[in-house]
Enzyme design. Structure first.
Site, PDB file in Angstrom:
ATOM      1  N   GLN A 122       0.884  -1.175  -0.042  1.00  0.00           N
ATOM      2  CA  GLN A 122      -0.027   0.101  -0.135  1.00  0.00           C
ATOM      3  C   GLN A 122       0.808   1.079  -0.156  1.00  0.00           C
ATOM      4  O   GLN A 122       0.365   2.350  -0.104  1.00  0.00           O
ATOM      5  CB  GLN A 122      -1.016   0.102   1.196  1.00  0.00           C
ATOM      6  CG  GLN A 122      -1.787  -1.113   1.281  1.00  0.00           C
ATOM      7  CD  GLN A 122      -2.607  -1.286   2.646  1.00  0.00           C
ATOM      8  OE1 GLN A 122      -2.393  -0.463   3.536  1.00  0.00           O
ATOM      9  NE2 GLN A 122      -3.494  -2.327   2.825  1.00  0.00           N
ATOM     10  N   HIS A 180      -0.708  -0.270   5.768  1.00  0.00           N
ATOM     11  CA  HIS A 180      -1.317   0.792   6.640  1.00  0.00           C
ATOM     12  C   HIS A 180       0.016   1.981   7.020  1.00  0.00           C
ATOM     13  O   HIS A 180       0.317   2.275   7.980  1.00  0.00           O
ATOM     14  CB  HIS A 180      -1.469   0.321   7.970  1.00  0.00           C
ATOM     15  CG  HIS A 180      -2.513  -0.952   7.913  1.00  0.00           C
ATOM     16  ND1 HIS A 180      -3.084  -1.603   8.898  1.00  0.00           N
ATOM     17  CD2 HIS A 180      -3.390  -1.373   6.721  1.00  0.00           C
ATOM     18  CE1 HIS A 180      -3.760  -2.269   8.643  1.00  0.00           C
ATOM     19  NE2 HIS A 180      -4.060  -2.272   7.129  1.00  0.00           N
ATOM     20  N   GLU A 231     -13.993   4.597  11.101  1.00  0.00           N
ATOM     21  CA  GLU A 231     -14.158   5.402  11.796  1.00  0.00           C
ATOM     22  C   GLU A 231     -14.054   7.095  11.104  1.00  0.00           C
ATOM     23  O   GLU A 231     -13.243   7.325  10.421  1.00  0.00           O
ATOM     24  CB  GLU A 231     -13.368   5.501  13.270  1.00  0.00           C
ATOM     25  CG  GLU A 231     -13.784   4.249  14.037  1.00  0.00           C
ATOM     26  CD  GLU A 231     -13.004   4.313  15.451  1.00  0.00           C
ATOM     27  OE1 GLU A 231     -13.047   3.284  16.059  1.00  0.00           O
ATOM     28  OE2 GLU A 231     -12.033   5.244  15.507  1.00  0.00           O
ATOM     29  N   TYR A 273      -7.390   7.172  20.473  1.00  0.00           N
ATOM     30  CA  TYR A 273      -8.355   6.649  19.862  1.00  0.00           C
ATOM     31  C   TYR A 273      -8.823   5.080  19.988  1.00  0.00           C
ATOM     32  O   TYR A 273      -9.754   4.464  19.291  1.00  0.00           O
ATOM     33  CB  TYR A 273      -8.458   7.259  18.493  1.00  0.00           C
ATOM     34  CG  TYR A 273      -8.665   8.710  18.459  1.00  0.00           C
ATOM     35  CD1 TYR A 273     -10.134   9.347  18.567  1.00  0.00           C
ATOM     36  CD2 TYR A 273      -7.745   9.582  18.591  1.00  0.00           C
ATOM     37  CE1 TYR A 273     -10.311  10.668  18.713  1.00  0.00           C
ATOM     38  CE2 TYR A 273      -7.832  11.132  18.752  1.00  0.00           C
ATOM     39  CZ  TYR A 273      -9.184  11.357  18.969  1.00  0.00           C
ATOM     40  OH  TYR A 273      -9.385  12.820  18.973  1.00  0.00           O
ATOM     41  N   TYR A 286     -10.927  -9.418  11.202  1.00  0.00           N
ATOM     42  CA  TYR A 286     -11.244 -10.013   9.849  1.00  0.00           C
ATOM     43  C   TYR A 286     -11.464 -11.793  10.041  1.00  0.00           C
ATOM     44  O   TYR A 286     -12.319 -12.155   9.297  1.00  0.00           O
ATOM     45  CB  TYR A 286      -9.946  -9.982   8.828  1.00  0.00           C
ATOM     46  CG  TYR A 286      -9.809  -8.647   8.369  1.00  0.00           C
ATOM     47  CD1 TYR A 286     -10.795  -8.047   7.474  1.00  0.00           C
ATOM     48  CD2 TYR A 286      -8.833  -7.835   8.845  1.00  0.00           C
ATOM     49  CE1 TYR A 286     -10.534  -6.826   7.019  1.00  0.00           C
ATOM     50  CE2 TYR A 286      -8.443  -6.568   8.223  1.00  0.00           C
ATOM     51  CZ  TYR A 286      -9.418  -6.007   7.534  1.00  0.00           C
ATOM     52  OH  TYR A 286      -9.269  -4.900   6.790  1.00  0.00           O
TER      53      TYR A 286
END
Length: 360
Positions: A81, A145, A237, A247, A258
């Site tokens: 990613q 990520h 979120e 958070y 998953y």
């Protein structure tokens, strides 16, 4: 210049006639650029030109003709990613000529999220003086990520989101920047007044933590920072970012892992609740809080793209609620969404490999 650019593409675009549902009826959608490979972000230059990043490391400039490649992009670690990600055009660009980029960078046998600055001289087709001015601590592996959105705050500082790099516990470790929102100076240093400066073992750049993978960030009309972030199978979120706040990832979350296994809890003392969450996941990317310039009925509404299902989610109210899903062929795997200089809504479709403009 901007109206001339828009008009030129309106004449040439093959997407004339496509619409999405607006507050008072269909709104025309115009294809502004296509042939993009893995587009990730875009930003507006003074005068109306648009910069577009591709994850593979290409930077495009869109003006009143075919898009042209801008050279001078520094070394990028293209992995999973990761790659060339966000672009930030600061408010003083016309004077400073500085641009900021988030990207993945090689770190030993792993990779991390980094911030680079470069200059773009007027009329130039190559960036100058590409410099990496910040990178997260080494120790991350794999290609998941990275984050990583950039927002210029009303204080002139840079807010940068960083994913937890697939290492869930790191989001609760203040000794690492993984899973956090960072607050940096224009030189890439931790900003004065950050909440964890002086705390032993904590990274001074951290502004908030406990995030999973924030791929959307925007300021509201009051200058407050909000982020949208990926959950697991559920629990995407939208969060109002507060100084020093936790958070909760991976300790609290909505939805499931998953594997189908539930999370430990949905709430715990000292951990913030989301302003809104999706369950199941839509994979949100990009975030825009609309001014209402061309569509006053949408003033203050939140817009984020769905990578998973290919729509634009519109959120409104206090508390936030999802009130509409704008969907069409153009919104396939929607990566980024921003308000243009004239109040039009622009969005970047990874699925279409194209940049679109939506305006009544």
């Amino acid at each position: 210049m901007f109206r001339a650019l828009a008009a030129a593409f309106l004449i040439a675009s093959p997407a004339i006639g496509q619409t999405l549902d607006g507050p008072s009826g269909p709104i025309p959608v115009t294809r502004m650029a296509d042939g993009l490979d893995g587009p990730w972000s875009f930003g507006f230059l003074p005068g109306g030109d648009v910069l577009i990043t591709e994850k593979g490391g290409t930077l495009w400039r869109l003006s009143d003709g075919p898009k042209t490649e801008i050279g001078g992009v520094g070394p990028i670690e293209v992995i999973g990613q990761g790659g060339l990600l966000d672009v930030l055009v600061p408010r003083d660009f016309a004077e400073s000529r500085q641009l900021y980029f988030s990207h993945s960078i090689r770190q030993g046998r792993g990779a991390g999220t980094a911030l680079a600055v470069a200059t773009l001289a007027e009329g130039a087709d190559t960036l100058g003086d590409w410099r990496v001015i910040f990178e997260i601590e080494e120790g991350s592996q794999g290609g998941r990520h990275f984050g990583s959105r950039l927002v210029e705050g009303t204080d002139g500082l840079i807010y940068m989101t960083v994913g937890e790099r697939g290492d869930r516990p790191s989001a609760q470790d203040l000794g690492r920047e993984n899973g956090s929102v960072l607050r940096l100076t224009r030189e890439g240093a931790p900003a004065p007044g950050n909440p964890f400066i002086g705390r032993e073992g904590a990274q001074s750049a951290i502004w908030s933590y406990g995030h999973r993978n924030p791929q959307g960030a925007a300021l509201d009309a009051q200058g407050t920072l909000w982020v949208s972030e990926h959950g697991a199978a559920g629990g995407d979120e939208v969060n109002r970012v507060a100084e020093g706040a936790n958070y909760g990832w991976p300790v609290i979350s909505y939805g499931t892992h998953y594997s189908g296994r539930p999370f430990e809890a949905t709430a715990k003392p000292g951990m913030e609740q989301p302003a809104f969450y999706w369950d199941p996941s839509i994979a949100p990317s990009g975030l825009m809080i609309y001014s209402g310039a061309l569509l006053p009925e949408w003033e203050g509404d939140f817009f984020t793209g769905s990578l998973k299902f290919g729509f634009i989610s519109r959120l409104s109210g206090d508390p936030l609620e999802e009130v509409q899903r704008l969907e069409g062929p153009e919104t396939a795997r929607l990566r980024d969404i921003r308000e243009g200089p004239d109040g039009a809504i622009w969005f970047l479709s990874e699925g279409q490999g194209a940049l679109f403009r939506m305006a009544p």
